[in-house]
Design an enzyme around this catalytic site. Sequence first.
Site, PDB file in Angstrom:
ATOM      1  N   GLU A 240       3.998  74.386  70.838  1.00 23.58           N
ATOM      2  CA  GLU A 240       3.166  75.631  70.637  1.00 23.58           C
ATOM      3  C   GLU A 240       2.133  75.508  71.926  1.00 23.58           C
ATOM      4  O   GLU A 240       0.985  75.989  71.944  1.00 23.58           O
ATOM      5  CB  GLU A 240       2.406  75.806  69.469  1.00 23.58           C
ATOM      6  CG  GLU A 240       3.389  75.914  68.277  1.00 23.58           C
ATOM      7  CD  GLU A 240       3.194  76.492  67.052  1.00 23.58           C
ATOM      8  OE1 GLU A 240       2.194  77.317  67.110  1.00 23.58           O
ATOM      9  OE2 GLU A 240       4.042  76.222  66.005  1.00 23.58           O
TER      10      GLU A 240
ATOM     11  N   GLN B  78     -17.980  43.681  64.089  1.00 19.64           N
ATOM     12  CA  GLN B  78     -18.310  44.849  64.820  1.00 19.64           C
ATOM     13  C   GLN B  78     -17.231  45.410  65.701  1.00 19.64           C
ATOM     14  O   GLN B  78     -17.233  46.776  65.867  1.00 19.64           O
ATOM     15  CB  GLN B  78     -19.461  44.541  65.813  1.00 19.64           C
ATOM     16  CG  GLN B  78     -20.288  45.729  66.240  1.00 19.64           C
ATOM     17  CD  GLN B  78     -21.342  45.224  67.349  1.00 19.64           C
ATOM     18  OE1 GLN B  78     -21.149  44.637  68.063  1.00 19.64           O
ATOM     19  NE2 GLN B  78     -22.502  45.295  66.603  1.00 19.64           N
TER      20      GLN B  78
ATOM     21  N   SER C 200      -0.948  70.324  76.078  1.00 19.67           N
ATOM     22  CA  SER C 200      -2.516  70.287  76.391  1.00 19.67           C
ATOM     23  C   SER C 200      -2.709  70.810  77.968  1.00 19.67           C
ATOM     24  O   SER C 200      -3.719  71.601  78.001  1.00 19.67           O
ATOM     25  CB  SER C 200      -2.786  68.864  76.377  1.00 19.67           C
ATOM     26  OG  SER C 200      -2.595  68.270  75.089  1.00 19.67           O
ATOM     27  N   GLU C 201      -1.724  70.860  78.644  1.00 20.63           N
ATOM     28  CA  GLU C 201      -2.161  71.586  79.947  1.00 20.63           C
ATOM     29  C   GLU C 201      -2.138  73.043  79.850  1.00 20.63           C
ATOM     30  O   GLU C 201      -2.883  73.703  80.381  1.00 20.63           O
ATOM     31  CB  GLU C 201      -0.926  71.154  81.098  1.00 20.63           C
ATOM     32  CG  GLU C 201      -1.016  69.722  81.530  1.00 20.63           C
ATOM     33  CD  GLU C 201      -0.587  68.578  80.278  1.00 20.63           C
ATOM     34  OE1 GLU C 201       0.268  69.106  79.422  1.00 20.63           O
ATOM     35  OE2 GLU C 201      -0.924  67.537  80.134  1.00 20.63           O
TER      36      GLU C 201
ATOM     37  N   LEU D 109      11.520  80.824  71.296  1.00 22.41           N
ATOM     38  CA  LEU D 109      10.917  81.127  72.669  1.00 22.41           C
ATOM     39  C   LEU D 109      11.142  80.181  73.629  1.00 22.41           C
ATOM     40  O   LEU D 109      11.856  80.497  74.741  1.00 22.41           O
ATOM     41  CB  LEU D 109       9.373  81.225  72.699  1.00 22.41           C
ATOM     42  CG  LEU D 109       8.563  81.395  73.831  1.00 22.41           C
ATOM     43  CD1 LEU D 109       8.976  82.833  74.364  1.00 22.41           C
ATOM     44  CD2 LEU D 109       6.937  81.107  73.897  1.00 22.41           C
ATOM     45  N   SER D 110      11.149  78.770  73.607  1.00 20.69           N
ATOM     46  CA  SER D 110      11.495  77.796  74.378  1.00 20.69           C
ATOM     47  C   SER D 110      12.908  77.942  74.908  1.00 20.69           C
ATOM     48  O   SER D 110      14.032  77.857  74.021  1.00 20.69           O
ATOM     49  CB  SER D 110      11.135  76.258  73.894  1.00 20.69           C
ATOM     50  OG  SER D 110       9.858  76.484  73.608  1.00 20.69           O
TER      51      SER D 110
HETATM   52  N1  CAA Z   1      -2.738  87.828  74.312  1.00 21.96           N
HETATM   53  C1  CAA Z   1      -2.095  89.049  74.748  1.00 21.96           C
HETATM   54  N2  CAA Z   1      -1.509  89.179  75.789  1.00 21.96           N
HETATM   55  C2  CAA Z   1      -1.526  87.903  76.678  1.00 21.96           C
HETATM   56  C3  CAA Z   1      -1.919  86.677  76.298  1.00 21.96           C
HETATM   57  C4  CAA Z   1      -2.675  86.680  74.754  1.00 21.96           C
HETATM   58  N3  CAA Z   1      -3.108  85.453  74.386  1.00 21.96           N
HETATM   59  N4  CAA Z   1      -1.770  85.992  76.946  1.00 21.96           N
HETATM   60  C5  CAA Z   1      -1.259  86.508  78.021  1.00 21.96           C
HETATM   61  N5  CAA Z   1      -1.049  87.722  77.721  1.00 21.96           N
HETATM   62  C6  CAA Z   1      -0.317  88.771  78.545  1.00 21.96           C
HETATM   63  C7  CAA Z   1      -1.270  88.859  80.025  1.00 21.96           C
HETATM   64  O1  CAA Z   1      -2.439  89.944  79.612  1.00 21.96           O
HETATM   65  C8  CAA Z   1      -0.160  89.688  80.696  1.00 21.96           C
HETATM   66  O2  CAA Z   1       0.083  90.983  80.534  1.00 21.96           O
HETATM   67  P1  CAA Z   1      -0.365  91.936  81.753  1.00 21.96           P
HETATM   68  O3  CAA Z   1       0.441  91.921  82.681  1.00 21.96           O
HETATM   69  O4  CAA Z   1       0.099  93.467  80.964  1.00 21.96           O
HETATM   70  O5  CAA Z   1      -1.805  92.079  81.905  1.00 21.96           O
HETATM   71  C9  CAA Z   1       0.978  88.720  80.478  1.00 21.96           C
HETATM   72  O6  CAA Z   1       0.965  88.590  79.025  1.00 21.96           O
HETATM   73  C10 CAA Z   1       1.301  87.784  81.376  1.00 21.96           C
HETATM   74  O7  CAA Z   1       0.399  86.796  81.233  1.00 21.96           O
HETATM   75  P2  CAA Z   1      -0.040  85.835  82.454  1.00 21.96           P
HETATM   76  O8  CAA Z   1      -0.212  86.316  83.798  1.00 21.96           O
HETATM   77  O9  CAA Z   1      -1.535  85.032  81.955  1.00 21.96           O
HETATM   78  O10 CAA Z   1       1.200  84.826  82.307  1.00 21.96           O
HETATM   79  P3  CAA Z   1       1.472  83.395  82.831  1.00 21.96           P
HETATM   80  O11 CAA Z   1       2.733  83.293  83.040  1.00 21.96           O
HETATM   81  O12 CAA Z   1       0.568  82.855  83.834  1.00 21.96           O
HETATM   82  O13 CAA Z   1       1.236  82.340  81.759  1.00 21.96           O
HETATM   83  C11 CAA Z   1       0.754  81.328  79.376  1.00 21.96           C
HETATM   84  C12 CAA Z   1       0.710  82.634  80.383  1.00 21.96           C
HETATM   85  C13 CAA Z   1      -0.343  81.137  78.690  1.00 21.96           C
HETATM   86  C14 CAA Z   1       0.804  79.925  80.233  1.00 21.96           C
HETATM   87  C15 CAA Z   1       2.060  81.358  78.508  1.00 21.96           C
HETATM   88  O14 CAA Z   1       3.099  81.307  79.477  1.00 21.96           O
HETATM   89  C16 CAA Z   1       2.246  80.461  77.314  1.00 21.96           C
HETATM   90  O15 CAA Z   1       1.482  80.532  76.594  1.00 21.96           O
HETATM   91  N6  CAA Z   1       2.991  79.373  77.798  1.00 21.96           N
HETATM   92  C17 CAA Z   1       3.369  78.309  76.625  1.00 21.96           C
HETATM   93  C18 CAA Z   1       4.526  78.745  75.952  1.00 21.96           C
HETATM   94  C19 CAA Z   1       4.258  77.966  74.350  1.00 21.96           C
HETATM   95  O16 CAA Z   1       3.343  77.854  73.899  1.00 21.96           O
HETATM   96  N7  CAA Z   1       5.446  77.590  74.074  1.00 21.96           N
HETATM   97  C20 CAA Z   1       5.622  77.117  72.808  1.00 21.96           C
HETATM   98  C21 CAA Z   1       7.081  77.139  72.127  1.00 21.96           C
HETATM   99  S1  CAA Z   1       7.118  77.928  70.461  1.00 21.96           S
HETATM  100  C22 CAA Z   1       6.917  76.312  69.636  1.00 21.96           C
HETATM  101  O17 CAA Z   1       6.618  75.352  70.183  1.00 21.96           O
HETATM  102  C23 CAA Z   1       7.107  76.573  67.921  1.00 21.96           C
HETATM  103  C24 CAA Z   1       7.719  75.552  67.346  1.00 21.96           C
HETATM  104  O18 CAA Z   1       8.958  75.291  67.329  1.00 21.96           O
HETATM  105  C25 CAA Z   1       6.631  74.631  66.867  1.00 21.96           C
END
Ligand code: CAA
Length: 379
Positions: free
Chosen positions: A363, A279, A366-367, A125-126
Amino acid sequence: MHFELSEEQLMIQQAARDFAQQELKPGVIERDEHQKFPTEQVKKLGELGFLGMMVDPKYNGSGLDAISYVLVMEELSKIDASASVVVSVNNSLVCYGLEAYGTAQQKEKYLKPLASGEKIGAFCLSEPEAGSDATSQRTTAEDKGDYYLLNGTKNWITNGGTASTYLVIAQTHPELRHKGINAFIVEKGMEGFTVGPKENKLGIRGSDTHSLMFNDVKVPKENRIGEDGFGFKFAMKTLEGGRIGIAAQALGIAQGAFELATQYSKERKSFGKPISEHQAIAFKLADMATQIEAARLLVYKAAWLKDQGLPYTQAGSMAKLYASKVAMDVTIEAVQVHGGYGFVKEYHVERLMRDAKITQIYEGTSEIQKMVISREVIR
Ligand code: CAA
């Protein structure tokens, strides 16, 4: 409400504990030092059924619950978070994503070898400019009729070099923003797909983190997961479960450091008595134990909600937010309890402290967890 684990869960926990002691502990310092992927150990984790823990046995999984999964993550992470992250990504992000949203054909072809551990998966994803802001995907997947043309770069991909199967998120309809995003199954070896150099990291140095490059990669249409435009929801739903796994990893890192600090404090004497009887140290141990127990309750509750089929978005993010903070705080204190010895590699706690940091970043930082929790709370 009851807080007891079942016989089966206790057995699985013990099996993971034994595995960690016998198979992960030997060589963990060297693997960290030389950034060596735990190849043999991951193979054995697959044989134990730990790489497809929650997958239905008809797809080669172990058919276990999420509580068993977090118990395993906790035990493995006490010793080697570089190995446990492989378990986390393969189970929560890759196998779960395919089982929940893949077609029958995709499950047959891709899920089966991933759940058995014959193959390893990665979740992509990233990007260089889309980490937290996951809707801003620059990788494109152009619809060419019977295939998609994939172009772009992914960053910090766990299992990036060792994986055979990659779930890749990409933008197909930029004008639709997140509703135009798709998820694809990409195989290593597809023409135009290259793996970049391995990242030289602060922690989880044994894990295999790479950037990935896609240059006109032809991905067959049947490799798209879900309906056109389902990719962002797919990523969000998958990450929800992933966050429970990483919370359990953080819990295990904290518990591992706490056990080392406790043991050391009972053996090390100063001013005529074991330091655990001073302590200054005893209060540290009390704080660490209390924080860890609170984190454990959050992690187990999130897993339990998932097992009950109840919503776990907020609980998973709370567990990850809190457990990763506890992992950081406890490992810093564990180094402090060890004094000078804590600063050298042989005592393990400095590695746990370095490993803890990533649990506050991957994943979802924290923010990001606070964003998710606050939205749920307000809603
Ligand atoms: N379940 C279902 N749908 C969801 C959802 C969820 N948990 N969260 C958001 N959505 C949907 C929303 O309903 C919205 O859909 P609609 O327009 O149809 O209503 C759409 O997604 C967009 O949502 P937001 O407007 O809330 O989106 P946003 O841009 O404001 O941000 C966020 C959402 C939660 C910040 C998200 O971008 C996020 O989680 N970002 C972090 C990404 C991440 O965790 N990256 C980690 C990389 S993976 C990794 O690290 C793996 C590894 O290698 C270990």
